[in-house]
Design an enzyme around this catalytic site. Sequence first.
Site, mmCIF file in Angstrom:
data_model
loop_
_atom_site.group_PDB
_atom_site.id
_atom_site.type_symbol
_atom_site.label_atom_id
_atom_site.label_comp_id
_atom_site.label_asym_id
_atom_site.label_seq_id
_atom_site.Cartn_x
_atom_site.Cartn_y
_atom_site.Cartn_z
ATOM 1 N N GLY A 53 0.827 -1.196 0.000
ATOM 2 C CA GLY A 53 0.000 0.000 0.000
ATOM 3 C C GLY A 53 0.858 1.241 0.000
ATOM 4 N N GLY A 54 0.212 2.377 0.139
ATOM 5 C CA GLY A 54 0.925 3.639 0.064
ATOM 6 C C GLY A 54 1.922 3.835 1.193
ATOM 7 C CE LYS A 103 -0.231 -1.861 7.975
ATOM 8 N NZ LYS A 103 -1.540 -1.335 8.396
ATOM 9 C CG ASP A 115 -8.880 2.281 7.628
ATOM 10 O OD1 ASP A 115 -9.831 2.767 6.989
ATOM 11 O OD2 ASP A 115 -7.870 1.799 7.092
#
Length: 532
Positions: free
Chosen positions: A243-244, A263, A364
């Site tokens: 991801g970003g 992660k 989120d």
Amino acid sequence: MTSEAPTTGGETLLRPGSARRTTGHRSPTPGLSSEIVGQSAERLRILALLYTFVFFMAAYFPPLLFSADRARFFGKFILWGPGAISMSVALLVAVATRSPRIPLPVVMSMGLAFQVASSYGIAAAEFLEEAGLNMNIRWLGLSWVAVWTLLFTVAVPTRPGRAVAGALLSVSSVPVLVGIAIATGNTTFRPDPMQFFFWLVFPYLLVVVMAYVGARVVYALGTEVSAARELGSYHLVERLGKGGMGEVWRAKHRMLARPAAIKLIRPLASGDEMPEVSEDARRRFEREAQAIARLRSPHTVTLFDFGIASDGAFYYVMELLEGCDLDSLVRRTGPITAERAVYLLRQICHSLSEAESCGLVHRDIKPANVFVSRYGEDYDFVKVLDFGIVKPARDQAETGTLMTQGHAIHGTPAFIAPEQALGRSDIDGRADIYSTGCVAYWLLTGQLVFTGQTPMELLVHHAHTPAAAPSTRTELPIPPALDQLVLSCLAKNPSDRPQSARDLSQQLALVMPGDDWTQDHAREWWARHQPV
């Protein structure tokens, strides 16, 4: 605005079926990671297909165009046979590299056989034709075998010793086939032993030396990459998503057999410079990780470890799950029944309720961050993921986290609460209730609450536009009470929503009793639609 969950086309933190090739067997090349060797297999496939195409166009296509050449070329097996064999081996290797049933060590051994067979095919095309060697008597030069050998060694890295063996067998094609041509009288070329050695053996020994040096350089670079993938007691095996702001990797503990998902979250840096991690950032990261580690709900992904890598990246080590996220589930099989939706939503509430009791807000919640899996003997078992931007609800002054720029809006536009969209600092657990309502909407209808051309348009909708009832967006039956409960979760004013995850779970239980979707139902669904 940020959303930091790396994605893999909708699936996260899973054991992918496509990874079986690189993770199901020990690497055939010690010192290189399974992923690097897997990439070598892909390059091997490309080389095999390229060899077949170029060889056919150079050696077979011209004779097919002209009848005289066709009769001469295909009239002698020695002219067309070796090339046909080498091309057949190349196609066999290309197919093998795509088959998940063939172990990677077998594929790489087949690659070695292809390197040798292809070299003999090239040498046969150059030296077995009557005119071929006679034309080169005055100046032999190096065969195309030399170029092919060096290209193969660099493109398909392996242990230097194995590379030398492959190179020796490959370049032996030149003296062997020239010797056959001389012995059979197929050429007028008659070198004495000294000439034979210095023209046809010695130059190719130098090629082997060059191949060895190249193999050592490539192998050393590969081992450095593999060593760089060590995080604490874990070795990074394969990247699952990106991801970003970070990446998710499949990892393996060096001492235990337990697989894990790691992660990586990289702090923002200016330009290409490596980000500097301040002591304050380290302390905040540790506080957040320790807060997440306190969570014991079975429906919250388990945190094994955390730390800071040498390049400044923060990392979490989590359990590796088998299944798919709710985004992929609905995209693959369509909206689900109300009974099943309630069953899954109550598990999400269980995770969020404990987070609330610890003073944490997820911020989120979205389908891609809710994983449904087979967990032991349980089916449709929910795990809430990505507490990476979790924030203490009591910390009202801090508007950013160490992973993101200050004064940013945290969350995903399609599932963001109005107070988050407006950038308010007094965010509490009711923001997660709103996002859970958006997830419920997605499960029941297969559609987003709002759509827009830009993220800003979505933020405006969530802040000001009333949501349509889910029952108006689907043909599946939705009980009126559940319809109204989802709309209450989507209320613009937090005071009009269920006030806690526990409250929402209780209201869901009243809307639909828990035995409406049982483990028998879930087991039957998984038997029919098991995610791959």
